[in-house]
Motif scaffolding. Structure first.
Motif: not given
Length: 152
Positions: A116-130, A100-103
């Motif tokens: 929010i760029t596409k790359a930022e959104f991709k990282r957010l989705k990954k962190e959210s899934s984690d 949650l801290g990483e997200f």
């Protein structure tokens, strides 16, 4: 993508390709090839064959689950396979907080400039899934501790 196309992709992505999969399934290679062709209506793969095929392909069951989850606007969260001791449960909880801290850090960076760029959104989705995977695994561990069986 359609389900027949998914099955075709899974079978052709198998290490031994369709011939290897046919051998494991004890099926004729040519017949299986025809059954997996998403453009042929003359041959169809039946439910027991689909189940067997998915079980023999490493990520097949997960890909099929994700396919059907997407159809109903849902998602699949694989559970972590960890032992359930008191310390492991505490470690699991701490990992949820860490994820949650990483997200949160990624989210703060992403919105800092107001967009929010596409790359930022991709990282957010990954962190959210984690975060969600860790939380689902924590709840699964806790469920094994419920008195009177898995869910009481």
């Amino acid at each position: 993508m359609s389900f027949p196309h998914l099955l075709y992709r899974i079978a052709h992505g198998f290490d031994g390709k369709v011939p290897g999969l046919a051998a494991l399934m004890k099926k004729n290679e040519t017949v299986l090839m025809h059954k997996l062709n998403p453009h042929k209506d003359s041959h169809g793969i039946n439910a027991p064959e689909i189940e067997m095929m998915l079980d023999f392909t490493p990520a097949g069951n997960l890909q099929a689950a994700e396919f059907f989850a997407a159809k109903c606007n849902s998602m699949v969260l694989p559970l972590l396979d960890d032992k359930c001791s008191d310390m492991a449960l505490l470690d699991s909880y701490v990992k949820v907080i860490s994820e949650l801290g990483e997200f949160s850090a990624e989210f703060q960076k992403a919105i800092a400039d107001g967009r929010i760029t596409k790359a930022e959104f991709k990282r957010l989705k990954k962190e959210s899934s984690d975060v969600q995977m860790r939380m689902a695994s924590l709840i699964d561990r806790i469920s094994h501790m419920v008195e009177g069986g898995k869910y009481g």
